[in-house]
Design an enzyme around this catalytic site. Sequence first.
Site, PDB file in Angstrom:
ATOM      1  CB  SER A  23       6.556  -5.737  -9.086  1.00 58.24           C
ATOM      2  OG  SER A  23       5.929  -4.561  -8.638  1.00 58.24           O
ATOM      3  N   GLY A  94       5.711  -2.968   1.924  1.00 58.99           N
ATOM      4  CA  GLY A  94       4.365  -3.485   1.967  1.00 58.99           C
ATOM      5  C   GLY A  94       4.184  -4.680   1.051  1.00 58.99           C
ATOM      6  CD  GLN A 168       1.335  -4.342  -2.402  1.00 56.59           C
ATOM      7  OE1 GLN A 168       0.760  -4.215  -1.328  1.00 56.59           O
ATOM      8  NE2 GLN A 168       2.367  -3.581  -2.729  1.00 56.59           N
ATOM      9  CG  ASP A 314       3.395   1.583  -7.234  1.00 61.86           C
ATOM     10  OD1 ASP A 314       2.695   1.931  -6.265  1.00 61.86           O
ATOM     11  OD2 ASP A 314       3.805   0.425  -7.394  1.00 61.86           O
ATOM     12  NE  ARG A 345       3.511   6.799  -2.779  1.00 61.18           N
ATOM     13  CZ  ARG A 345       3.989   5.655  -3.245  1.00 61.18           C
ATOM     14  NH1 ARG A 345       3.328   5.005  -4.196  1.00 61.18           N
ATOM     15  NH2 ARG A 345       5.108   5.159  -2.768  1.00 61.18           N
TER      16      ARG A 345
END
Length: 433
Positions: A23, A94, A168, A314, A345
């Site tokens: 990030s 992404g 994001q 994540d 996921r």
Amino acid sequence: MSQFIASPATTLSGDLKVPGDKSISHRSIMLGSLANGITKISGFLEGEDALSTLKAFQAMGVKIERDGDNVTIHGVGINGLKKPEKALDLGNSGTSMRLMSGILAAQAFDCELIGDESLSKRPMGRVIDPLTLMGAVISSVDGKPPLKITGGQTLKGIHYDLPIASAQVKSCILLAGLYAQGQTCISEPATTRDHTERMLKGLGYEVRVNHNQICLTGASALTATQIQVPSDISSAAFFMVAACIAPQADVTLLGVNINPTRTGVINILQLMGANLTLSNQREIGGELLADIRVVSSKLKGIDIPQALVPLAIDEFPAVFIAASCARGETVLTGASELRVKESDRIQVMADGLSILGIENQVLDDGIKIQGGEFKRPTAIIESDHDHRISMAFAIASLRCEYPITINGVDNVMTSFPNFVELANSAGMRIVEV
């Protein structure tokens, strides 16, 4: 299609340094490019995702030099980007597409953002909608890539309530707000990672944070600086879980980012009974770092607190492996965001756990996992080309009596290019074929 074959191993040890935070690496390229002056970055993640961002800004006229994990950016200023000669290919990233949409929505030139097959399935409506409210013109098919962004628009600041907790989306709007007339404010329903806010402040841009609201005013400048990228807690999480579940383990992860908006995985593992301690805590460049020591642990199943979900979003593929090795049931809810990552996921992990003999129940927004033993005589796992799922099932080999074959591991290069080398140096037995 590449594979991991992870053979049984029982011992894990050593001082390990995982790659730089993904990030922060993305944001350092973006903001360094928009700054006035030369920004020098150390510890940059040399994974494919971060390199996609780097190449995209090079394609827009930014001079960027790279020597391993050291990067020098000759910033062009907030309005210095140039029209790329062709569509910007962001691969599997992404983060690149969502954050860059905010920057590119305000440029004088038209551009197109494209990605690989996986990225082309990921929802972008969540950034298109607020950007459109600001005055951007973006076209897509069903809110998915490719995105065509029409230049020459005048953006106006907005007050936006995030419908879901997403760093994001928040970052995309803040980056668009750099160019917008007036004030841009975002209210988030739960705390998300704040690397964008921290780095903007580090580059001299005023960002006002009041509880769950983040505001900035457009038309200021960014000033170049030096950025040291800490080790990525998302990558370190695989070795935290590996050390918890290995029969004999004593691992120290060096210089890991422990930004309080990212430490959900530490909190979750400690609630499960992980023998995990932090030491040598320090602050570098506005980010908190620590060394994390983990030894073999007797884990127990828990109901994962929903407040921790956005702080560990994540890391859940690794957490699911921990839950599989825990005593009792682990329940995750409030995690529908996991269904729109590089893969679904929740479902892909559930399918793999079932193959390994672990009882689980998929929920709309989470999963129930009954701890047990990996007891199937053979196991072939489909990762759906998701890097975090590939690595999660690789560490499961520490509790297996048979090799695990994991298909579609090519995208591990996006976030952790030396995963196999580092894992094997600590005592695992993974072969990539």
